[in-house]
Motif scaffolding. Structure first.
Motif, short mmCIF file in Angstrom:
data_model
loop_
_atom_site.label_atom_id
_atom_site.label_comp_id
_atom_site.label_asym_id
_atom_site.label_seq_id
_atom_site.Cartn_x
_atom_site.Cartn_y
_atom_site.Cartn_z
N ALA A 44 -1.19 22.74 58.32
CA ALA A 44 -1.40 21.62 59.25
C ALA A 44 -1.08 21.97 60.71
O ALA A 44 -1.86 21.67 61.62
CB ALA A 44 -0.61 20.41 58.79
N PRO A 45 0.04 22.68 60.98
CA PRO A 45 0.34 23.01 62.39
C PRO A 45 -0.71 23.91 63.04
O PRO A 45 -0.76 24.01 64.26
CB PRO A 45 1.69 23.74 62.31
CG PRO A 45 2.27 23.33 60.99
CD PRO A 45 1.12 23.11 60.08
N LEU A 46 -1.55 24.59 62.22
CA LEU A 46 -2.61 25.43 62.79
C LEU A 46 -3.87 24.62 63.07
O LEU A 46 -4.92 25.16 63.43
CB LEU A 46 -2.95 26.57 61.82
CG LEU A 46 -1.84 27.57 61.52
CD1 LEU A 46 -2.23 28.48 60.37
CD2 LEU A 46 -1.50 28.40 62.76
N GLY A 47 -3.79 23.32 62.84
CA GLY A 47 -4.95 22.46 63.07
C GLY A 47 -5.90 22.44 61.88
O GLY A 47 -7.02 21.95 61.98
N VAL A 48 -5.45 22.96 60.73
CA VAL A 48 -6.30 22.96 59.53
C VAL A 48 -5.87 21.79 58.64
O VAL A 48 -4.72 21.72 58.22
CB VAL A 48 -6.13 24.28 58.74
CG1 VAL A 48 -6.95 24.25 57.45
CG2 VAL A 48 -6.51 25.47 59.60
N GLU A 49 -6.81 20.89 58.39
CA GLU A 49 -6.48 19.76 57.50
C GLU A 49 -7.08 20.03 56.13
O GLU A 49 -8.27 19.79 55.90
CB GLU A 49 -7.07 18.47 58.06
CG GLU A 49 -6.21 17.84 59.11
CD GLU A 49 -6.74 16.50 59.56
OE1 GLU A 49 -7.22 15.74 58.70
OE2 GLU A 49 -6.70 16.26 60.77
#
Ligand SMILES: Cc1cc2nc3c(=O)[nH]c(=O)nc-3n(C[C@H](O)[C@H](O)[C@H](O)COP(=O)(O)OP(=O)(O)OC[C@H]3O[C@@H](n4cnc5c(N)ncnc54)[C@H](O)[C@@H]3O)c2cc1C
Length: 384
Positions: free
Chosen positions: A216-221
């Motif tokens: 999630a912190p990498l912008g991957v949902e």
């Protein structure tokens, strides 16, 4: 910075059967691997699963991976050099339908499987009753059966065998919690709970449902949630009560008499998201279903209840392969309750992708980018 003996090219997060099978396949190809787990080898859902192995799946891609894995398990010791054989026993799986639409879905699945050379077949209620002593036939419409489906009598053996085999080839296991992943020019930095860091070229995320939180912190949902499932074990019973493994698909109930004599019953009703499992309610449900579906279960007590989690996607299909525009990051999660029976093939597919960087190694139905347009094309129907 944390160092291991050989500077690893690939870090695998999660030392469950998925991570360790991947480590084994990569090590066989001469790739230097470190597997990182905050608890240890085989300690997540791999420690809970009871070892069901089947090829009765609705989706062809799942079926292919299941077939490849079953053949691997049949020759596990020869393939991996493991000391312990998982002991794949072909007890057969009977799927029972009580709704017309379920029966039709089973019929379609059997047709598909027969076309692939799998000898599954449809059974009438009377044929099922002959096969399963005590089965109450009044409310069932029929089912399907495949005698080559089965069970690993030693369900802990695969993860241990993969781990030992990988370590013999130089793979290492590190006990750390991965807190976050950071993309750098030539690869990835892993940040651990201990405050240490590690640099690697590529990362495989095999952390079950927790994979979503990591990315999630990498912008991957990741469309991945943890859904609870419950297993109940009886004391050992010497008389054989139930053969083969029986799955009541509409009731989300499965039962199997294990090799050690205990009866395993699974209440596989997925709870609504956020709902808290109430043990008494789950037990009441299990006993009611058992008594209604198979007479002989009325005499069995289930003192032990074990709760685990499936890592579930919206189409109940796996998440394998590269994700987004993050080079060197490969997913191996979303096993949707079938990670043990698919591990040998999943490990092979993930290793192919890591080595080649080519998404073509991944069946299209399992590629993470299939959710990009928000459309769910096909759902695997045979998850229980
Ligand atoms: C009740 C139940 C019954 C099942 N029955 C079957 C069956 O009969 N047959 C079958 O094939 N499958 C079955 N399954 C599914 C099977 O258990 C899983 O699909 C399989 O074990 C998944 O393995 P894994 O390696 O992907 O995940 P896991 O075994 O869960 O491993 C993930 C690992 O990641 C580690 N981890 C997570 N986050 C981090 C982090 N941040 N840092 C470091 N480490 C981390 C965890 O400690 C864990 O060890 C069942 C599951 C349940 C719950």
């Amino acid at each position: 910075m944390t160092t291991v003996n050989n500077a690893p090219e690939v870090a695998i997060i999660g030392a469950g059967v998925t991570g360790m099978a991947t480590a084994w396949h990569l090590s066989q190809r001469g790739v230097r691997v470190v597997v990182i787990d905050r608890v240890g080898v085989g300690s997540g859902m791999t420690a809970i699963q009871p070892g069901g192995v089947r090829t009765q799946w609705a989706d062809n891609d799942t079926f292919e991976l299941a077939k490849e894995s079953q053949s691997f398990y049949e020759n596990f010791v020869e393939r991996t050099g493991a000391q312990k054989d998982p002991e794949l026993v072909h007890c057969g799986y009977a799927f029972v339908a009580s709704k017309p639409e379920t029966l039709e879905a089973l019929r379609a699945t059997v047709k598909e499987q027969n076309a692939q050379g799998v000898e599954s077949r449809m059974l009438t209620p009377d044929e099922l009753a002959e096969m399963v002593p005590g089965l109450a036939v009044d409310h069932i419409l029929g089912g399907s059966f495949n005698g080559s489906d089965g069970y690993l009598n030693s369900p802990g053996a695969p993860v241990a065998g993969f781990a030992a085999g990988a370590m013999r080839e130089g793979a290492e296991v590190l006990l750390e919690a991965v807190k976050s992943l950071e993309r750098v020019a030539d690869g990835w930095v892993l940040h651990f709970g201990s405050g240490e860091t590690m640099n690697v070229k590529k990362v495989v995320v095999a952390a079950g449902a927790e994979s979503a939180k990591l990315l999630a912190p990498l912008g991957v949902e990741l469309p991945l949630v943890a859904e609870p499932r419950h297993l109940f074990y009886s004391d050992p019973i010497s008389e054989r009560l139930i053969e083969p493994l029986v799955i009541f698909q509409d009731e989300h109930f499965a039962v199997k008499h294990l090799a050690d004599g205990s009866v395993l019953a699974s209440d596989l009703v997925p709870l609504p998201e956020g709902a808290v499992a109430d043990e008494s309610a789950i037990r009441r449900d299990l006993v009611a279903k058992g008594n209604r579906l198979i007479e002989t279960l009325a005499y069995v007590r289930f003192p032990v209840m074990v709760t685990g989690y499936y890592d579930v996607t919206p189409d109940q299909q796996l998440l394998l392969g590269p994700v987004g525009d993050l080079p060197g990051l490969v997913l191996a999660c979303g096993l949707n309750g079938r990670g043990m029976m698919l591990a040998p093939a999943v490990g092979r597919v993930v290793a192919d992708v890591v080595v080649s960087g080519n998404i073509e190694a991944v069946p299209t139905s399992m590629r993470p980018d299939r959710f990009a347009d928000g459309v769910i094309r096909k759902r695997e129907q045979m998850v229980i």
